[in-house]
Design a protein around this motif. Structure first.
Motif, PDB file in Angstrom:
ATOM      1  N   VAL A 341       0.849  -1.196   0.000  1.00 18.36           N
ATOM      2  CA  VAL A 341       0.000   0.000   0.000  1.00 18.36           C
ATOM      3  C   VAL A 341       0.880   1.240   0.000  1.00 18.36           C
ATOM      4  O   VAL A 341       1.924   1.269   0.662  1.00 18.36           O
ATOM      5  CB  VAL A 341      -0.908   0.054   1.255  1.00 18.36           C
ATOM      6  N   ASN A 375      -3.680   0.570  -2.895  1.00 12.59           N
ATOM      7  CA  ASN A 375      -3.332  -0.826  -2.579  1.00 12.59           C
ATOM      8  C   ASN A 375      -2.930  -1.568  -3.862  1.00 12.59           C
ATOM      9  O   ASN A 375      -3.756  -1.958  -4.663  1.00 12.59           O
ATOM     10  CB  ASN A 375      -4.545  -1.496  -1.931  1.00 12.59           C
ATOM     11  N   GLY A 408       6.123   5.764   2.244  1.00 11.26           N
ATOM     12  CA  GLY A 408       5.298   5.972   3.435  1.00 11.26           C
ATOM     13  C   GLY A 408       4.154   4.972   3.542  1.00 11.26           C
ATOM     14  O   GLY A 408       3.167   5.218   4.210  1.00 11.26           O
ATOM     15  N   GLY A 409       4.307   3.825   2.886  1.00 11.87           N
ATOM     16  CA  GLY A 409       3.211   2.859   2.827  1.00 11.87           C
ATOM     17  C   GLY A 409       3.375   1.668   3.742  1.00 11.87           C
ATOM     18  O   GLY A 409       4.028   1.756   4.779  1.00 11.87           O
ATOM     19  N   SER A 410       2.764   0.565   3.339  1.00 13.38           N
ATOM     20  CA  SER A 410       2.734  -0.634   4.168  1.00 13.38           C
ATOM     21  C   SER A 410       3.041  -1.865   3.319  1.00 13.38           C
ATOM     22  O   SER A 410       2.797  -1.875   2.110  1.00 13.38           O
ATOM     23  CB  SER A 410       1.340  -0.764   4.796  1.00 13.38           C
ATOM     24  N   ILE A 411       3.533  -2.913   3.991  1.00 14.34           N
ATOM     25  CA  ILE A 411       3.899  -4.138   3.274  1.00 14.34           C
ATOM     26  C   ILE A 411       2.699  -5.038   2.994  1.00 14.34           C
ATOM     27  O   ILE A 411       2.816  -6.013   2.274  1.00 14.34           O
ATOM     28  CB  ILE A 411       4.972  -4.954   4.027  1.00 14.34           C
ATOM     29  N   THR A 412       1.569  -4.724   3.575  1.00 11.49           N
ATOM     30  CA  THR A 412       0.368  -5.477   3.220  1.00 11.49           C
ATOM     31  C   THR A 412      -0.893  -4.686   3.555  1.00 11.49           C
ATOM     32  O   THR A 412      -1.019  -4.120   4.641  1.00 11.49           O
ATOM     33  CB  THR A 412       0.329  -6.880   3.880  1.00 11.49           C
ATOM     34  N   GLY A 413      -1.798  -4.644   2.602  1.00 11.31           N
ATOM     35  CA  GLY A 413      -3.027  -3.886   2.801  1.00 11.31           C
ATOM     36  C   GLY A 413      -4.204  -4.765   3.141  1.00 11.31           C
ATOM     37  O   GLY A 413      -5.163  -4.339   3.780  1.00 11.31           O
ATOM     38  N   GLU A 414      -4.133  -6.056   2.701  1.00 12.29           N
ATOM     39  CA  GLU A 414      -5.295  -6.915   2.935  1.00 12.29           C
ATOM     40  C   GLU A 414      -4.977  -8.401   2.911  1.00 12.29           C
ATOM     41  O   GLU A 414      -5.837  -9.204   3.257  1.00 12.29           O
ATOM     42  CB  GLU A 414      -6.392  -6.604   1.910  1.00 12.29           C
ATOM     43  N   HIS A 415      -3.776  -8.781   2.520  1.00 12.38           N
ATOM     44  CA  HIS A 415      -3.479 -10.213   2.447  1.00 12.38           C
ATOM     45  C   HIS A 415      -2.904 -10.756   3.745  1.00 12.38           C
ATOM     46  O   HIS A 415      -2.931 -11.958   3.973  1.00 12.38           O
ATOM     47  CB  HIS A 415      -2.506 -10.506   1.302  1.00 12.38           C
ATOM     48  N   GLY A 416      -2.361  -9.892   4.565  1.00 14.11           N
ATOM     49  CA  GLY A 416      -1.767 -10.337   5.820  1.00 14.11           C
ATOM     50  C   GLY A 416      -0.271 -10.565   5.700  1.00 14.11           C
ATOM     51  O   GLY A 416       0.299 -10.535   4.600  1.00 14.11           O
ATOM     52  N   VAL A 417       0.367 -10.784   6.845  1.00 15.84           N
ATOM     53  CA  VAL A 417       1.815 -10.987   6.891  1.00 15.84           C
ATOM     54  C   VAL A 417       2.121 -12.472   6.742  1.00 15.84           C
ATOM     55  O   VAL A 417       2.905 -12.880   5.890  1.00 15.84           O
ATOM     56  CB  VAL A 417       2.394 -10.451   8.218  1.00 15.84           C
ATOM     57  N   MET A 425       8.747  -7.564   8.113  1.00 14.69           N
ATOM     58  CA  MET A 425       8.225  -6.763   9.227  1.00 14.69           C
ATOM     59  C   MET A 425       9.279  -5.800   9.798  1.00 14.69           C
ATOM     60  O   MET A 425       8.963  -4.653  10.109  1.00 14.69           O
ATOM     61  CB  MET A 425       7.653  -7.668  10.323  1.00 14.69           C
ATOM     62  N   SER A 428       9.453  -2.462   8.337  1.00 15.62           N
ATOM     63  CA  SER A 428       8.319  -1.598   8.582  1.00 15.62           C
ATOM     64  C   SER A 428       8.262  -1.138  10.033  1.00 15.62           C
ATOM     65  O   SER A 428       7.804  -0.048  10.332  1.00 15.62           O
ATOM     66  CB  SER A 428       7.061  -2.388   8.232  1.00 15.62           C
ATOM     67  N   PHE A 429       8.716  -2.013  10.928  1.00 19.58           N
ATOM     68  CA  PHE A 429       8.584  -1.735  12.359  1.00 19.58           C
ATOM     69  C   PHE A 429       9.929  -1.871  13.067  1.00 19.58           C
ATOM     70  O   PHE A 429      10.755  -2.692  12.687  1.00 19.58           O
ATOM     71  CB  PHE A 429       7.592  -2.709  12.992  1.00 19.58           C
TER      72      PHE A 429
END
Lengths: 482, 403
Positions: A341, A375, A408-417, A425, A428-429
């Motif tokens: 995302v 996404n 500035g996004g994310s490694i998953t928007g809806e499929h999960g880790v 992870m 991202s964190f």
């Protein structure tokens, strides 16, 4: 390692028929819609919450981890068993317990298929909003575990915005209820943290969901563009002008060319992008919004805009989007679906980056995704028989994840880790972020009892599966879903 | 036991002299006054204060605009007031993303001004936006009549930066509208009343500002008809932005705030008027007013709300009653003499409604759990509190089950 006593105990509690342990029976449960595989020791198919609790207790007594599984359509390896573990399959818990039209809610068992909820609610003018593309096959329990999304999240939010309460079995076999029917339960929002916990905290055995009234009017537009950038600029312009469509999907040229021979959607062979834009609401509003969307598309260079008003017309416009992944399967022996995302305004640049990276690596890519949410779902098409294909796919996957994070996004928007992204992870964190997150496992008393090796980068308990990742980009079914 | 002076001195060495203040009564919570007050100007300082207090066995209550400070159980202990209002900056705002990241001490009024300048609507809906802070709204889980269209803070908070009792700063969620990477701890901190962590920064999902707005006020003899109308309007998909039903002397007044396109608002208004005779006006019936001694919030199902309202109305003639018919929440407020809390709880239980005491005098509070006696999942909540804050440093006692 064979565990005859474990099998015997499970059979005593659940009945012989509902405990599978022969290798040929277990094979069906070693994978989900991702690329990894791992054989469990046993698979159980309980029909009640009490039997789920019994299976959990038995597995715990034998020191064996438990993985819950719905329909197995997950795209991050969340339902891949632990080697030697027990899989609890919820497909027999597939009853819609109650539809309450007056209060606009439904109480369902976890194995109920997503679409069936909307079908059952339809006579009352209601529906269940989250609509992952696999909604004809995926289960509500799996949706809760993954906090599943879908094209219409743009306006209505993900699964978490529609779950009011849950019943769940904890690692010690205790059955708990959290939340309620009103979405206003007192105290901490435990429901909210269970949704999206990927089966690592508890096993959900009953779900109370919110139902929404069907909108009075829906209008679907399909706009075709010569260049991807034009389409992605339309995305930010539509939203920038105060229109929040129900769905805003992009289909790129590679996807259109793959789909066209099978779906006959009427995509021009030389177009590079199409947008599917759906607006919902009162007739007056959808008409006005459709007009605005159309003029934005034309302003920004659309070569063609089609409008669908009736359900069959709209379905025709959606056909190319819905048939996309099946058609992609014909272009290459395998494909690998990514899920990242980015903030909406970064979409044009990040998309350019994705194409550029794929070109550099000589990897064909087809993008078909939820553009309105930012996404992305790049599908990398490859032939795993080529010696370095797997390596290249994984390197590219990581590069694309980094592009999303840098924006500035994310490694998953809806499929999960799941398994698939746990090693991303730390990109991202921070360690602190992850350690605080992991406290939840302590609070739930889970340890490694439920779905170990998922989400968190440390590979406790299931290392053997992770080591397979590199060699395992094998067959992905044509029916993989986005 | 440390003296006030020694505590202030230690605090000054951690947070900076300028950020430590003399305790004042306006930072009291339920009649408890803090020993010292610190108003940190940075995230690290706020976290250092927590780490220090955690080490020293002192209790910290984070405070924002204090508009909802009456929520929560009686504090078990209260040493340090952590005044978050100095952290009031916009961290990141790209209007095209329909998201904003702000520091927790920013007021809702400030946030509204910033987003409105770019044509966007802030989803927080407090009674008093000038005082309410973003962090406080999220921590108390406050939502008003517009929850029907905007949701509650748990629905639109997409990322949080939080300091936990051990002085660690951690992040949950992110800045994008769709995100399933890791546990959704934003949900956990939302409405945790500052008992699990101190919110430092929040990323919020925004909406486009509606082009047209209008309020329709309708008078009804019975709450039932008003509830039926409101729910019909909702299921018909009319453009309801906020809905509140309140009791006036002789009747029940339903305020429907409509928002959307001009045509959509006009059509919605006509549909509503077609069903009833209406008086239109600017009157803005809102959430329970903040001045009364006692306030309770009851949550039930839409089908049970009319009878609950009927019974409440009969039992509490001198109380103010305001309800959100589509989400079936009934707010009751008034002077302590007019409202017997245990009677309200009894009526609530009979209607299978949950009942939270939003505000009441401290001596009354001492005898009850404001969140009710039957909180589903309380045992898990206890374990969560124990894991996050084993020393009971953060707002001890204020959480559900006096956590």
């Amino acid at each position: 390692m064979r565990r005859p006593r474990l099998i015997r105990d499970l059979e005593a509690a659940l009945g012989r028929r509902w405990v599978l342990h022969e290798p040929e029976d277990l094979l069906v449960y070693e994978y989900d819609a991702t690329i990894e595989r791992s054989l469990p020791e046993a698979v159980v198919l309980p029909s009640t919450t009490a039997k789920v609790a019994a299976a959990v207790q038995i597995a715990r007594g034998h020191g064996v981890p438990v993985t819950a599984r719905g329909s197995g359509t997950g795209l991050s390896g969340g339902a891949i068993p632990c080697e030697g573990g027990v899989v609890i399959v919820t497909t027999r818990m597939n009853r819609i317990l109650r539809i309450d039209p007056e209060n606009r809610l439904a109480v369902v068992q976890p194995g109920v298929i997503n679409l069936h909820v909307s079908e059952a609610a339809a006579p009352h003018g209601l529906y269940y909003a989250p609509d992952p593309s696999s909604q004809k096959a995926c289960s509500i329990g799996g949706n809760v575990a993954e906090n599943a999304g879908g094209p219409h999240c743009l306006r209505y939010g993900s699964t978490t915005n529609h779950v009011l309460g849950l019943e769940a079995v904890l690692a010690d076999g205790t059955i708990v209820r959290v939340g309620g029917e009103t979405g206003e339960a007192a105290g901490y929002d435990v429901t909210g943290v269970i949704v999206g916990s990927e089966g690592t905290l508890c096993i959900v055995t009953e779900v109370t969901v919110r139902l929404l009234p069907r909108p009075e009017s829906t209008v679907t537009l399909l706009a075709v563009f010569d260049r991807v950038r034009q389409a992605s600029e339309v995305v930010s312009t539509v939203i920038g002008r105060g229109i929040l469509p129900a769905a805003l999907e992009m289909i790129d040229g590679n996807t259109m060319r793959a789909v066209e021979p099978f779906v006959n959607a009427g995509y021009p062979p030389d177009a590079e992008a199409a947008l599917l834009i759906e607006v919902e609401g009162l007739r007056e509003e959808t008409e006005e919004q459709a007009r605005s969307v159309r003029s934005i598309c034309e302003e920004l260079g659309a070569r063609e805009v089609r409008i669908g008003l009736s359900p069959p017309e709209r379905e025709r416009l959606w056909a190319g989007r819905k048939g996309a992944l099946g058609a992609l399967g014909r272009l290459a022996p395998s494909y690998y679906i990514l899920d990242g995302v980015v903030p909406r305004t970064r979409l044009p640049d990040v998309l350019d980056g994705v194409y550029e990276a794929c070109k550099r690596k000589g990897m064909p890519v087809a993008n078909v995704f939820h553009a309105g949410d930012g996404n992305l779902h790049p599908n990398l098409m490859f032939d795993e028989r080529q010696p370095d294909a797997t390596e290249r796919v994984l390197e590219l996957g990581e590069e694309i994840m980094r592009l999303c994070l840098d924006a500035g996004g994310s490694i998953t928007g809806e499929h999960g880790v799941g398994y698939e992204k746990r090693d991303y992870m730390p990109l991202s964190f921070t360690d602190d972020d992850l350690q605080v997150m992991a406290r939840l496992k302590t609070a739930f008393g889970t340890a490694d009892g439920f779905n170990p090796g998922k989400i968190f980068p440390t590979s406790k308990g299931c290392g053997e599966v992770s080591s397979r990742m590199r060699k395992a980009i094998a067959k992905i079914g044509e029916d993989a879903y986005v | 036991m440390a003296t006030t002076e020694s505590i202030e001195k230690e605090l000054a060495s951690i947070a900076g002299r300028r950020e430590v203040r003399k305790p004042s009564t306006d930072l009291s919570v339920d009649g408890f006054a803090p020993t010292a007050v610190v108003r940190p100007a940075g995230y690290d300082r706020a976290a250092s204060v927590l780490a220090w207090a955690n080490e020293r066995g002192l209790a910290v209550i984070p405070l924002g605009g204090r508009g909802h400070v009456g929520r929560g159980n009686l504090p078990a202990r209260y040493d340090i007031a952590l005044d978050m209002t100095a952290l009031d900056k916009v961290v990141e705002f790209e209007p095209g993303d329909l998201t904003i990241t702000v520091q927790a001490g920013m007021t809702v009024a400030g946030l509204r001004k910033t987003t409105a300048a770019s044509g966007l609507l802030s989803p927080f809906d407090p009674w008093a936006p000038d005082g309410a802070t973003v962090g406080g709204m999220i921590a108390a889980g406050v939502a008003g009549p517009a929850r029907i269209s905007l949701g509650t803070p748990r629905d639109f908070t997409i990322g949080l930066r939080v300091a936990t009792a051990d002085g660690r700063i951690s992040r949950a969620g992110g800045k994008v509208v769709k995100n399933v990477s890791g546990y959704d701890l934003c949900k956990l901190y939302s409405r945790s009343m500052g008992t699990l962590g101190v919110i430092l920064e929040a990323s919020i999902k925004l909406q486009p500002l509606p082009r047209s707005q209008e309020t329709v006020i309708l008078d009804f003899d019975s709450p039932k008809d008003a509830c039926v109308l409101a729910n019909r309007a909702y299921t018909a998909g009319l453009n309801l932005h906020a809905v509140v039903l309140s009791r006036s002397e002789a009747s029940w007044q339903l305020a429907l705030h409509l928002a959307g396109s001009k045509a959509g608002v006009e059509r919605s208004r006509q549909e509503i008027l077609r069903q009833v005779m209406a008086v239109e006006g600017d009157a803005n019936a809102r959430d329970i007013a903040g001045s009364t001694d006692v306030a309770l919030s009851l949550s039930t199902l839409p089908s049970r709300l009319p009878s609950l309202l009927g019974e409440m109305s009969e039992a509490f003639p001198a109380a103010q009653i305001a309800a959100y018919p589509t989400v079936a929440i009934c707010n009751l407020s008034g002077e302590a003499a007019a409202i017997d809390i245990s009677l309200v709880q009894g009526v609530a239980a009979a209607h299978r409604a949950s009942c939270v005491v939003e505000r009441c005098p401290p001596d009354t509070k001492a005898h009850l759990d404001v969140f009710g006696d039957a909180i589903p999942g309380l045992d898990l909540m206890r374990r969560i509190k124990q894991t996050w804050d084993p020393n009971g440093t953060l707002s001890p006692g204020r959480g559900p089950g006096r956590l």
